[in-house]
Scaffold this motif. Structure first.
Motif, mmCIF file in Angstrom:
data_model
loop_
_atom_site.group_PDB
_atom_site.id
_atom_site.type_symbol
_atom_site.label_atom_id
_atom_site.label_comp_id
_atom_site.label_asym_id
_atom_site.label_seq_id
_atom_site.Cartn_x
_atom_site.Cartn_y
_atom_site.Cartn_z
ATOM 1 N N LYS A 107 58.947 -18.189 7.530
ATOM 2 C CA LYS A 107 57.820 -17.468 7.674
ATOM 3 C C LYS A 107 56.671 -18.174 6.906
ATOM 4 O O LYS A 107 55.471 -18.288 7.268
ATOM 5 N N ALA A 108 56.843 -19.073 5.828
ATOM 6 C CA ALA A 108 55.848 -19.636 5.075
ATOM 7 C C ALA A 108 55.362 -20.857 6.004
ATOM 8 O O ALA A 108 54.278 -21.135 6.017
ATOM 9 N N SER A 109 56.359 -21.651 6.636
ATOM 10 C CA SER A 109 56.020 -22.496 7.610
ATOM 11 C C SER A 109 55.139 -22.134 8.936
ATOM 12 O O SER A 109 54.128 -22.803 9.186
ATOM 13 N N LEU A 110 55.306 -20.885 9.159
ATOM 14 C CA LEU A 110 54.524 -20.272 10.256
ATOM 15 C C LEU A 110 53.084 -19.971 10.100
ATOM 16 O O LEU A 110 52.202 -20.070 10.571
ATOM 17 N N ARG A 111 52.887 -19.738 8.571
ATOM 18 C CA ARG A 111 51.485 -19.288 8.188
ATOM 19 C C ARG A 111 50.454 -20.376 8.735
ATOM 20 O O ARG A 111 49.562 -19.724 9.243
ATOM 21 N N PRO A 112 50.436 -21.659 8.125
ATOM 22 C CA PRO A 112 49.420 -22.576 8.618
ATOM 23 C C PRO A 112 49.234 -22.324 10.063
ATOM 24 O O PRO A 112 48.233 -22.736 10.693
ATOM 25 N N VAL A 113 50.533 -22.585 10.879
ATOM 26 C CA VAL A 113 50.375 -22.520 12.357
ATOM 27 C C VAL A 113 49.555 -21.480 12.921
ATOM 28 O O VAL A 113 48.665 -21.630 13.748
ATOM 29 N N ALA A 114 49.736 -20.265 12.323
ATOM 30 C CA ALA A 114 49.122 -19.023 12.938
ATOM 31 C C ALA A 114 47.685 -19.285 12.504
ATOM 32 O O ALA A 114 46.786 -18.754 13.234
ATOM 33 N N GLU A 115 47.236 -19.375 11.446
ATOM 34 C CA GLU A 115 46.034 -19.630 10.750
ATOM 35 C C GLU A 115 45.163 -20.591 11.580
ATOM 36 O O GLU A 115 44.022 -20.335 11.906
ATOM 37 N N ALA A 116 45.756 -21.812 11.948
ATOM 38 C CA ALA A 116 45.185 -22.764 12.694
ATOM 39 C C ALA A 116 44.898 -22.136 14.044
ATOM 40 O O ALA A 116 43.861 -22.570 14.838
ATOM 41 N N LEU A 117 45.573 -21.160 14.624
ATOM 42 C CA LEU A 117 45.274 -20.571 15.929
ATOM 43 C C LEU A 117 44.229 -19.284 15.842
ATOM 44 O O LEU A 117 43.959 -18.630 16.637
ATOM 45 N N GLY A 118 43.583 -19.006 14.544
ATOM 46 C CA GLY A 118 42.816 -18.122 14.419
ATOM 47 C C GLY A 118 43.105 -16.966 14.036
ATOM 48 O O GLY A 118 42.354 -15.859 13.953
ATOM 49 N N LEU A 119 44.350 -16.678 13.707
ATOM 50 C CA LEU A 119 44.968 -15.359 12.976
ATOM 51 C C LEU A 119 44.780 -15.296 11.285
ATOM 52 O O LEU A 119 44.871 -16.426 10.862
ATOM 53 N N SER A 120 44.627 -14.199 10.947
ATOM 54 C CA SER A 120 44.661 -13.978 9.471
ATOM 55 C C SER A 120 45.942 -13.794 8.996
ATOM 56 O O SER A 120 46.682 -13.175 9.644
ATOM 57 N N TRP A 121 46.186 -13.925 7.745
ATOM 58 C CA TRP A 121 47.573 -13.599 7.119
ATOM 59 C C TRP A 121 47.369 -12.943 5.994
ATOM 60 O O TRP A 121 46.527 -13.029 4.923
ATOM 61 N N TYR A 122 47.988 -11.656 5.634
ATOM 62 C CA TYR A 122 47.805 -10.796 4.803
ATOM 63 C C TYR A 122 49.117 -10.231 4.442
ATOM 64 O O TYR A 122 50.140 -9.656 4.951
ATOM 65 N N GLU A 123 49.795 -10.607 2.881
ATOM 66 C CA GLU A 123 50.890 -10.067 2.695
ATOM 67 C C GLU A 123 50.873 -8.602 1.789
ATOM 68 O O GLU A 123 49.897 -8.661 0.588
ATOM 69 N N CYS A 124 51.517 -7.825 2.179
ATOM 70 C CA CYS A 124 51.232 -6.472 1.699
ATOM 71 C C CYS A 124 52.669 -5.759 1.971
ATOM 72 O O CYS A 124 53.555 -6.103 2.365
ATOM 73 N N ARG A 125 52.521 -4.223 1.473
ATOM 74 C CA ARG A 125 53.748 -3.508 1.695
ATOM 75 C C ARG A 125 53.527 -2.729 3.135
ATOM 76 O O ARG A 125 52.395 -2.677 3.812
ATOM 77 N N LEU A 126 54.634 -2.633 3.964
ATOM 78 C CA LEU A 126 54.696 -2.181 5.266
ATOM 79 C C LEU A 126 55.357 -0.803 5.232
ATOM 80 O O LEU A 126 56.491 -0.747 4.557
ATOM 81 N N THR A 127 54.921 0.332 5.877
ATOM 82 C CA THR A 127 55.776 1.434 6.277
ATOM 83 C C THR A 127 56.450 1.326 7.741
ATOM 84 O O THR A 127 56.148 0.525 8.231
#
Length: 286
Positions: A206-226
């Motif tokens: 998951k951590a390795s995916l973050r810079p890949v996703a952000e480079a493609l234009g997605l934002s990243w938000y760590e939070c609680r999910l229902t």
């Protein structure tokens, strides 16, 4: 022709010959930590991160580091050479060693095992059509650590099997989705990725995916999910070392999006795989 070779305390041997003592505390008391990683181009991916996490997990039972990254790389290279496999999935386990005095006392050296097999990633049909998941209310013991204690997860795996689902998601007492039994959970709303950051394992994939996703234009938000956050997401994914980014199209019978694999799952998996190949080769050359 390929054969499986494992390693016990750094010594590589045919799988059938790899054994540990019945007095090992990993067997007697369930005390152990483990990591799963895979190779790309024959080189371990994110090995330093996996070793850092296994030693962090091992602190929960008082075990200090007793082998190095170079030892792991030597073992992986030897197994690849002797087994004939092109790529490996490696389960690395450490335990305090054999039982000595008292309930948790040890005698001799700690135990280090590497179980290496062919990667055995999910079939391409799972990536093309997506998989399903269920949720269940439970909490994992020491969620920030990756220990061999999976007792709380057995209920979820049983529920998933009964529902012909691929994975089960933990839901805590407050009603928040925390992680999968064997994966991390991410959802996409618009161009925003959201993923739990409490009461879950800090995933290396998951951590390795973050810079890949952000480079493609997605934002990243760590939070609680229902559960409702998951049910109403545009896309849902699970991540792990072997599965990389696997799309989930049904959760608890609820259809995610329009019920087909979303475009971002495909883009992210392709970009993530390429990134892993590059980083594994770069790490091996250091």
């Amino acid at each position: 022709m390929t054969d499986d070779f494992f390693a016990v305390n750094g010594q590589v041997m045919p799988a059938a010959e790899a054994t540990i003592s019945v007095l090992d505390l990993g067997f007697l008391r369930g005390i152990g930590a483990f990591e799963t990683f895979r190779t790309y181009g024959g080189h371990p991916h994110a090995l330093a991160e996996h070793l850092r996490r296994v030693w962090e997990s091992a602190t929960s039972f008082g075990l200090a580091p007793f082998f190095a990254e170079a030892d792991c790389r030597r073992v992986v290279a030897e197994i690849l050479r002797r087994s004939g496999h092109t790529e490996l999935r490696v389960n690395m386990l450490v335990t305090p060693g054999c039982h000595g005095d008292g309930v948790f006392g040890t005698t001799g050296q700690p135990t280090w095992v590497m179980i290496a097999r062919d990667v055995h990633a999910p079939p391409e049909a799972d990536y093309a059509h997506g998989v399903s998941a269920v949720t269940f209310q439970a909490s994992r013991h020491l969620p920030a650590f990756k220990t061999t204690n999976y007792l709380s997860g057995t209920k979820g795996i049983q529920l998933a099997k009964a529902a012909a689902a691929h994975e089960a998601f933990y839901v805590d007492d407050a009603g928040y989705v925390t992680e999968g039994v064997t994966s991390n959970v991410l959802i996409l709303q618009g161009k925003r990725i959201m993923t739990p950051n409490t009461d879950c394992l800090p995933g290396i994939t998951k951590a390795s995916l973050r810079p890949v996703a952000e480079a493609l234009g997605l934002s990243w938000y760590e939070c609680r999910l229902t559960r409702d956050d998951v049910y109403t997401a545009d896309e849902v994914w699970i991540t792990s070392a072997v599965r990389e980014v696997l799309p989930v199209v049904r959760v608890d019978g609820h259809t995610i999006g329009d019920g087909v694999v979303g475009p971002w799952a495909k883009r992210l998996r392709t970009a993530y795989h390429a990134n892993c190949l590059e980083s594994a080769r770069r790490d091996a050359g250091r």
